[in-house]
Enzyme design. Structure first.
Site, PDB file in Angstrom:
ATOM      1  N   ASP A 280       0.805  -1.215   0.000  1.00 50.57           N
ATOM      2  CA  ASP A 280       0.000   0.000   0.000  1.00 50.57           C
ATOM      3  C   ASP A 280       0.841   1.269   0.000  1.00 50.57           C
ATOM      4  O   ASP A 280       0.433   2.295   0.523  1.00 50.57           O
ATOM      5  CB  ASP A 280      -0.893  -0.018   1.244  1.00 50.57           C
ATOM      6  CG  ASP A 280      -0.083  -0.298   2.501  1.00 50.57           C
ATOM      7  OD1 ASP A 280       1.127  -0.031   2.496  1.00 50.57           O
ATOM      8  OD2 ASP A 280      -0.661  -0.782   3.497  1.00 50.57           O
TER       9      ASP A 280
ATOM     10  N   GLU B  27      -0.291  -9.059  -1.308  1.00 48.62           N
ATOM     11  CA  GLU B  27      -0.869  -8.548  -0.052  1.00 48.62           C
ATOM     12  C   GLU B  27      -2.095  -7.677  -0.373  1.00 48.62           C
ATOM     13  O   GLU B  27      -2.224  -6.532   0.081  1.00 48.62           O
ATOM     14  CB  GLU B  27       0.133  -7.770   0.800  1.00 48.62           C
ATOM     15  CG  GLU B  27      -0.246  -7.716   2.268  1.00 48.62           C
ATOM     16  CD  GLU B  27       0.737  -6.926   3.136  1.00 48.62           C
ATOM     17  OE1 GLU B  27       1.207  -5.868   2.708  1.00 48.62           O
ATOM     18  OE2 GLU B  27       1.035  -7.398   4.229  1.00 48.62           O
TER      19      GLU B  27
ATOM     20  N   GLU C 164      -2.109   4.984   3.223  1.00 51.37           N
ATOM     21  CA  GLU C 164      -2.072   3.558   2.872  1.00 51.37           C
ATOM     22  C   GLU C 164      -3.449   2.994   2.501  1.00 51.37           C
ATOM     23  O   GLU C 164      -3.587   2.265   1.516  1.00 51.37           O
ATOM     24  CB  GLU C 164      -1.465   2.736   4.019  1.00 51.37           C
ATOM     25  CG  GLU C 164       0.017   2.982   4.256  1.00 51.37           C
ATOM     26  CD  GLU C 164       0.286   4.130   5.217  1.00 51.37           C
ATOM     27  OE1 GLU C 164      -0.655   4.902   5.530  1.00 51.37           O
ATOM     28  OE2 GLU C 164       1.444   4.283   5.645  1.00 51.37           O
TER      29      GLU C 164
ATOM     30  N   HIS D 115       6.867   4.643  13.175  1.00 50.96           N
ATOM     31  CA  HIS D 115       7.178   5.353  11.929  1.00 50.96           C
ATOM     32  C   HIS D 115       5.951   5.847  11.173  1.00 50.96           C
ATOM     33  O   HIS D 115       6.070   6.590  10.205  1.00 50.96           O
ATOM     34  CB  HIS D 115       7.994   4.463  10.992  1.00 50.96           C
ATOM     35  CG  HIS D 115       7.178   3.414  10.295  1.00 50.96           C
ATOM     36  ND1 HIS D 115       6.710   3.571   9.012  1.00 50.96           N
ATOM     37  CD2 HIS D 115       6.719   2.222  10.708  1.00 50.96           C
ATOM     38  CE1 HIS D 115       6.011   2.500   8.669  1.00 50.96           C
ATOM     39  NE2 HIS D 115       5.994   1.671   9.681  1.00 50.96           N
TER      40      HIS D 115
ATOM     41  N   ARG E  55       2.829   7.759   9.636  1.00 52.69           N
ATOM     42  CA  ARG E  55       2.439   9.157   9.480  1.00 52.69           C
ATOM     43  C   ARG E  55       1.380   9.569  10.512  1.00 52.69           C
ATOM     44  O   ARG E  55       1.400  10.677  11.035  1.00 52.69           O
ATOM     45  CB  ARG E  55       1.883   9.325   8.058  1.00 52.69           C
ATOM     46  CG  ARG E  55       1.678  10.731   7.580  1.00 52.69           C
ATOM     47  CD  ARG E  55       1.156  10.678   6.161  1.00 52.69           C
ATOM     48  NE  ARG E  55       2.180  10.283   5.219  1.00 52.69           N
ATOM     49  CZ  ARG E  55       2.776  11.112   4.382  1.00 52.69           C
ATOM     50  NH1 ARG E  55       2.445  12.378   4.352  1.00 52.69           N
ATOM     51  NH2 ARG E  55       3.698  10.688   3.547  1.00 52.69           N
TER      52      ARG E  55
ATOM     53  N   HIS F 170      13.625   5.010  13.034  1.00 54.88           N
ATOM     54  CA  HIS F 170      13.306   5.109  11.602  1.00 54.88           C
ATOM     55  C   HIS F 170      14.089   6.255  10.973  1.00 54.88           C
ATOM     56  O   HIS F 170      14.264   7.307  11.596  1.00 54.88           O
ATOM     57  CB  HIS F 170      11.795   5.337  11.436  1.00 54.88           C
ATOM     58  CG  HIS F 170      11.289   4.995  10.081  1.00 54.88           C
ATOM     59  ND1 HIS F 170      11.235   5.905   9.053  1.00 54.88           N
ATOM     60  CD2 HIS F 170      10.835   3.829   9.555  1.00 54.88           C
ATOM     61  CE1 HIS F 170      10.754   5.316   7.970  1.00 54.88           C
ATOM     62  NE2 HIS F 170      10.507   4.048   8.254  1.00 54.88           N
TER      63      HIS F 170
HETATM   64  N1  UDP Z   1      12.334  -4.309  10.280  1.00 53.37           N
HETATM   65  C1  UDP Z   1      13.702  -4.425  10.037  1.00 53.37           C
HETATM   66  N2  UDP Z   1      14.557  -3.644  10.741  1.00 53.37           N
HETATM   67  C2  UDP Z   1      14.146  -2.746  11.681  1.00 53.37           C
HETATM   68  C3  UDP Z   1      12.747  -2.629  11.923  1.00 53.37           C
HETATM   69  C4  UDP Z   1      11.865  -3.420  11.195  1.00 53.37           C
HETATM   70  O1  UDP Z   1      14.112  -5.230   9.197  1.00 53.37           O
HETATM   71  O2  UDP Z   1      14.981  -2.065  12.281  1.00 53.37           O
HETATM   72  C5  UDP Z   1      11.397  -5.127   9.490  1.00 53.37           C
HETATM   73  C6  UDP Z   1      10.340  -5.872  10.249  1.00 53.37           C
HETATM   74  O3  UDP Z   1      10.785  -7.166  10.596  1.00 53.37           O
HETATM   75  C7  UDP Z   1       9.165  -5.917   9.273  1.00 53.37           C
HETATM   76  C8  UDP Z   1       9.353  -4.671   8.460  1.00 53.37           C
HETATM   77  O4  UDP Z   1      10.678  -4.227   8.667  1.00 53.37           O
HETATM   78  O5  UDP Z   1       9.276  -7.024   8.374  1.00 53.37           O
HETATM   79  C9  UDP Z   1       8.363  -3.630   8.896  1.00 53.37           C
HETATM   80  O6  UDP Z   1       8.658  -2.453   8.294  1.00 53.37           O
HETATM   81  P1  UDP Z   1       7.974  -1.086   8.696  1.00 53.37           P
HETATM   82  O7  UDP Z   1       7.530  -1.153  10.108  1.00 53.37           O
HETATM   83  O8  UDP Z   1       8.950  -0.023   8.297  1.00 53.37           O
HETATM   84  O9  UDP Z   1       6.751  -0.987   7.673  1.00 53.37           O
HETATM   85  P2  UDP Z   1       5.260  -1.514   7.714  1.00 53.37           P
HETATM   86  O10 UDP Z   1       5.278  -2.972   7.981  1.00 53.37           O
HETATM   87  O11 UDP Z   1       4.514  -0.719   8.748  1.00 53.37           O
HETATM   88  O12 UDP Z   1       4.748  -1.212   6.337  1.00 53.37           O
END
Ligand code: UDP
Length: 377
Positions: A101, A123, A137, A210, A212, A243
């Protein structure tokens, strides 16, 4: 460009870290399909992060036209759409794959439409229940759906959401979530990574923020709650990979830097991050992916958001949704720390986000789709 027996070219587009993590197994499985010629495009949304994340997984992008420059969401969408369109046109792609998204995912869907190419959405079908929250998103997910020909839904609920919006059953494939593919490989790895950043406390919380929707006041509130939790639990420390977004990082550092039991670290590579999460007594997060991973690690999750598009984790009792208000966060943390941890989900087909074999299924379905498409030409 064309050969005597051209293999259809598939263009997979990634623009952010979670897209890389969730597309890794899909790309590997597509590359293993002898009938397909698969190319991986770094969209230019977070160009460095994408190159680095794939690099850490031993993979590389085939196409990397460069970081886009944009000062607004609409400029970013337009620049990303142009990059994807240019790449697909130059490569003679027959199908575009996008994930999730993000701006990249939506721009890739628009580029596919521009070129009259089928879009496979990985997804697909996640919905928060609110028409535009989280922003952007939820808006992007809802707009991608009518543009996709193949919808790879991670869960039964996601598939039902798509059916409810009128997507034909034949186009929906419930395949599990591909982030579990990577997790399964990591959990089965006998050689766990070192964790030099763990605090010197018996227990630790993994903290990531992280989104928004939590910028500004939300971050202030969560950080205040974290300080209160540490004041109440002398045996607990916190590890927070900060982040890279400066709007997030500077605020977190302002509140949490300097505390003896809080380690603020750079974003971690996937393997050490998962090892950190697996050993944590609790994750406090607004991340989407962590809500999917933590149930397979037996780590309880406090999701600091108003709503979630992953209600499966809440229904399982593996995640607790809490608005970003200090008193609620502290109360729920106390409750979770006193309770036994949730049972780990097995890597099995009946588990909420699948068995960790989604990439192979997605690749087989795309190959069959293109074979049928070619034979009808
Ligand atoms: N993740 C990572 N390193 C970090 C923090 C998170 O590899 O320092 C991984 C985590 O295991 C997950 C993904 O990043 O698979 C999540 O990313 P994020 O939270 O940035 O995005 P969202 O899932 O909310 O789209």
């Amino acid at each position: 460009m064309s050969t005597a027996f051209p293999r259809p070219r598939v263009l997979v587009v990634a623009g952010t870290r979670p897209e890389c993590l969730k597309l890794a197994s899909v790309v590997q499985a597509l590359r293993a399909e002898a009938a397909l010629d698969t190319q991986l495009l770094n969209s230019g949304q977070h160009q460095d992060m994408v190159a680095r994340t794939f690099g850490q997984l031993g993979m590389a992008c085939d196409l990397d036209p460069g970081q886009i420059s944009a000062t607004s969401l609409s400029q970013a969408l337009s620049a990303l759409r142009a990059q994807v369109r240019a790449a697909a046109r130059a490569q003679g792609s027959r199908l575009i794959v996008s994930q999730g998204d993000t701006s990249t995912a939506y721009a890739a869907a628009l580029a596919a439409r521009d070129l009259g190419l089928p879009l496979a959405h990985v997804e697909a079908g996640l919905r928060s229940g609110h028409p535009y929250r989280p922003f952007p998103e939820e808006l992007f997910r809802r707009r991608i759906a009518p543009l996709a020909q193949l919808h790879f839904a991670p869960t039964e609920r996601a598939a039902a959401n798509l059916r409810g919006e009128g997507v034909a059953d034949a186009r929906i494939h419930q395949v599990g979530n591909s982030v579990i593919d990577l997790l399964r490989a990591q959990v089965e790895d006998p050689d766990p990574p070192a964790l030099p950043f763990l605090p010197d406390t018996p227990r630790h919380i993994a903290l990531t923020l992280h989104r928004r929707e939590n910028y500004g006041r939300g971050l202030d509130q969560v950080c205040a709650a974290v300080l209160e939790i540490l004041a109440r639990h002398a045996d607990i420390g916190v590890v927070c990979p900060v982040h890279p977004n400066p709007a997030v990082g500077s605020r977190i550092r302002r509140h949490l830097a300097g505390h003896a039991r809080i380690n603020l670290v750079e974003p971690l590579e996937y393997r050490p991050f998962i090892a950190l999460l697996a050993r944590a007594c609790l994750a406090i997060t607004d991340s989407g992916g962590i809500q999917e991973e933590a149930p397979y690690l037996g780590t309880p999750v406090l999701v600091v958001r108003e709503n979630t598009e992953r209600p499966e984790s809440v229904a399982l009792g593996a995640a607790t949704l809490v608005p970003p208000r200090p008193e609620r966060i502290v109360a729920e943390t106390d409750r979770l720390l006193a309770a036994p941890p949730p049972a780990r989900l097995p890597f099995a087909p009946g588990s909420a986000y699948g068995d960790g074999r989604s990439g192979e299924r997605i690749a087989r379905i795309i190959a069959a789709f293109l074979a049928a498409d070619g034979s009808s030409c």
